[in-house]
Design a protein around this motif. Sequence first.
Motif: not given
Lengths: 168, 124, 92
Positions: A58-65, A67-75, A111-115, A158-163
């Motif tokens: 998997n060439p993508y890395r999660l950007r932990f910074i 993550l909180p904004s993504f979780i808030i957006f998702f919820i 990221p596509r799968w998660l999308f 896109i903001a959540l993952f970094k190649k």
Amino acid sequence: MVGLYNRIIAQPLALFWRLALGCLLWWILTEGSSSSWLIGIPTVLIAVLVSFHLTQYNPYRLRFIALPSFIIFFIATSLIAGFDIAKRTLHRDLPVGSQWVIFETRLDGLPRWLFMSCLSLMPGTLSVSSEAYGLVIHSLDDKATTLSGLKKLEDKLIALFKKRESDL
Amino acid sequence: MTLLMILQSILLISGALMFLVGSIGLVRFPDTYTRIHALTKADNVGLGLIVIGLIPASFSVLVTLKILLIWLLVMLASALSGHLVAWEARAQQVPLKPSEGESSKETFSKRELSTKESSDEPSD
Amino acid sequence: MTWVYAVTLLILLISLIVGVWRVIQGPRLADRLLAAQLFGTTGVAVLLLLAELQSLPAARDTALVLALLAMLAAVAFVSRVWKVRPDSEDRP
């Protein structure tokens, strides 16, 4: 078997995170029972081995910074989705559209799968299939509303993952 | 009754009502695809509200983490199975509900899909 | 506090009964499967509530298994129907 060994050795960081995640899950599932680790440690090890065996590199890395904004957006958005459904269901005229929308996405891999997983819980969209020309999505709204909602989710991902830079 | 208990009651009951809305949607919505929408979204929110309402009941970190994990799993499961059912339904050419004013013979072969621009939704 | 749990469980039960209508009505297998999915999720909620109400921590594990089974049911359904109609796999 050798291939599997080489793959694991090549990604020590991935090995560490998967072991940590496995231990965390076991700890939560057994509610902290200390005697269960006799079974837990082999289970975690086997699970990590299987996970390496089943997944591709998997060439993508999660950007932990991000993550909180993504979780808030998702919820927040999935809450809106629930109330949106409630509003439509309880409306006398049942304002429900039903149509296909094609969404051409730049995302691939994880990221596509998660999308695709996330958009099924977003207001008015449901992922149906992933084709070469884009994602087939079923929508309750008109096309413009659907596409702008999907665009927002795509930007968040896109903001959540970094190649990964160094691909050897 | 403390404030926390009132909040908890509101969360639990509104969560259950969300499930009820999902079921009503399952009955009222016009085609298979829209029913999937109703079910996955409403139930996910319903379970979320119930889980959050249950956290203060007998607070412990591990139990909280466990029920949050169950919620996450259910969320993943409903997104995945909703996707699978929709995928299968489309492959078997289950028809969309024809929008009012449109001809009822609307099918959705892939050829049509890629050429069709935007269908006109009657606005109210 | 017990009455809140009772009301919540009652509403969940009504929601299940409403869902049964879709199982009876169909009209497609997919619609019936959706009702089964509803039972899975509602079952998880009921078990979590019971775990708290009757202080029965094992019910949470049951909820976990139920969540997994509901997903497996969908996967099994889709792959089974797929095998029955192999012609639908690659349409032009």
